[in-house]
Write a protein that holds these residues in place. Structure first.
Motif, PDB file in Angstrom:
ATOM      1  N   GLY A  30     -83.919 -13.469 -24.207  1.00  0.00           N
ATOM      2  CA  GLY A  30     -83.339 -14.561 -22.967  1.00  0.00           C
ATOM      3  C   GLY A  30     -83.361 -13.876 -21.686  1.00  0.00           C
ATOM      4  N   ASN A 150     -71.070 -24.972 -19.579  1.00  0.00           N
ATOM      5  CA  ASN A 150     -72.155 -24.957 -20.646  1.00  0.00           C
ATOM      6  C   ASN A 150     -73.023 -23.933 -20.257  1.00  0.00           C
ATOM      7  N   THR A 152     -75.670 -22.965 -21.879  1.00  0.00           N
ATOM      8  CA  THR A 152     -76.857 -23.129 -22.401  1.00  0.00           C
ATOM      9  C   THR A 152     -77.621 -23.277 -21.201  1.00  0.00           C
ATOM     10  N   TYR A 153     -77.107 -23.580 -19.837  1.00  0.00           N
ATOM     11  CA  TYR A 153     -77.825 -23.618 -18.491  1.00  0.00           C
ATOM     12  C   TYR A 153     -78.194 -22.238 -18.292  1.00  0.00           C
ATOM     13  N   ALA A 191     -80.769 -16.128 -19.658  1.00  0.00           N
ATOM     14  CA  ALA A 191     -80.729 -17.310 -20.654  1.00  0.00           C
ATOM     15  C   ALA A 191     -80.426 -17.179 -22.055  1.00  0.00           C
ATOM     16  N   ALA A 192     -80.187 -18.190 -22.641  1.00  0.00           N
ATOM     17  CA  ALA A 192     -79.857 -17.996 -24.166  1.00  0.00           C
ATOM     18  C   ALA A 192     -78.972 -17.031 -24.447  1.00  0.00           C
ATOM     19  N   SER A 193     -79.363 -15.820 -25.366  1.00  0.00           N
ATOM     20  CA  SER A 193     -78.358 -14.857 -25.769  1.00  0.00           C
ATOM     21  C   SER A 193     -77.925 -14.005 -24.574  1.00  0.00           C
ATOM     22  N   ARG A 195     -77.125 -14.751 -21.665  1.00  0.00           N
ATOM     23  CA  ARG A 195     -76.490 -15.783 -20.660  1.00  0.00           C
ATOM     24  C   ARG A 195     -75.049 -15.093 -20.506  1.00  0.00           C
TER      25      ARG A 195
END
Ligand code: MD3
Ligand code: FE
Length: 225
Positions: A30, A150, A152-153, A191-193, A195
């Motif tokens: 990520g 959120n 996920t962004y 990103a992802a994990s 973040r």
């Protein structure tokens, strides 16, 4: 002296000390590192930053614990990140002027889109850009960015000017962070994990950059709502 060299393993001679090679070869899932990606945009970015800072000047903010941060900050976009004795939050208004922040310049949006596309990540339109200004000696303590709705962004970070050693930790504070060298034009996407990893910046070392002189500027693009 001869005795010392003989005592060493030959591989030690070829092992670069950690302090001279702070960029790890492997990055956690990520985390996307785009070396020098923003170099071609730097002059345009810098001109836009100067314009934003004329409208909403860089200012020192107070943390809720009552300490002044060494980094100075401003924002553009719908939301700006602010901090005072009541806490951290995003606000549509600049607390200095009580006016809205300036809109994101088109070159900011284009750069974020280009970086996300390059990494095959879904494109998004950021609604906030925090602009951090580091003078020599300025630093940022280990923290998480979790004031956004959120996660996920991804967060897209663009570094300009003096280099910095960026600390990328784990999802809890007790994990020893790794050091990543962020130089002029480097982009890092969380990103992802990655973040919600703890992260920070070590004190900026003295130096001179031809475009930004004795400063480091970091742009972080976020989607708040
Ligand atoms: C890793 N800024 O503004 S940018 C911040 O260089 C901030 O000014 C630093 O941390 C700077 O909040 C680091 C790179 C960055 C940004 C967000 C992250 C790394 C991140 C979110 C999660 C994990
Ligand atoms: Fe952060």
């Amino acid at each position: 002296m001869t005795r010392l060299i003989h005592a060493m393993h030959t591989t030690d001679i070829f092992t670069t000390p950690e302090d001279l090679a702070p960029t790890p070869i492997e990055l956690p899932a990520g985390t996307h590192y785009l070396k020098g990606f923003a170099c071609q945009y730097a002059a345009e970015l810098n001109a836009a930053i100067q314009h934003i800072a004329t409208y909403s000047p860089f200012r020192q903010v107070m943390t809720p614990s009552g300490k002044k941060m060494s980094v100075t900050m401003t924002n553009c976009g719908t939301y700006g990140w602010i901090s005072d004795r009541y806490g951290y939050r995003y606000s549509t208004l600049d607390p200095l002027s009580h006016q809205h922040w300036l809109a994101l310049p088109s070159c900011f949006i284009e750069l974020v889109n280009a970086a996300l596309s390059h990494e095959h990540l879904p494109n998004y339109l950021p609604d906030a850009c925090l602009i951090n200004n580091y003078s020599v000696g300025a630093k940022m303590g280990l923290h998480q960015d979790k004031d956004e709705k959120n996660f996920t962004y991804p967060i897209v970070s663009v570094s300009l000017g003096l280099p910095a050693l960026f600390l990328l930790g784990g999802l809890t504070r007790n994990i020893t962070p790794r050091r990543i060298l962020l130089q002029h034009g480097d982009i890092i996407i969380l990103a992802a994990s990655s973040r919600l990893r703890f992260h920070g910046v070590l004190p900026i070392q003295p130096g001179y950059h031809p475009e930004l002189q004795a400063q480091r500027i970091n742009l972080t693009f976020r989607k708040v709502t």
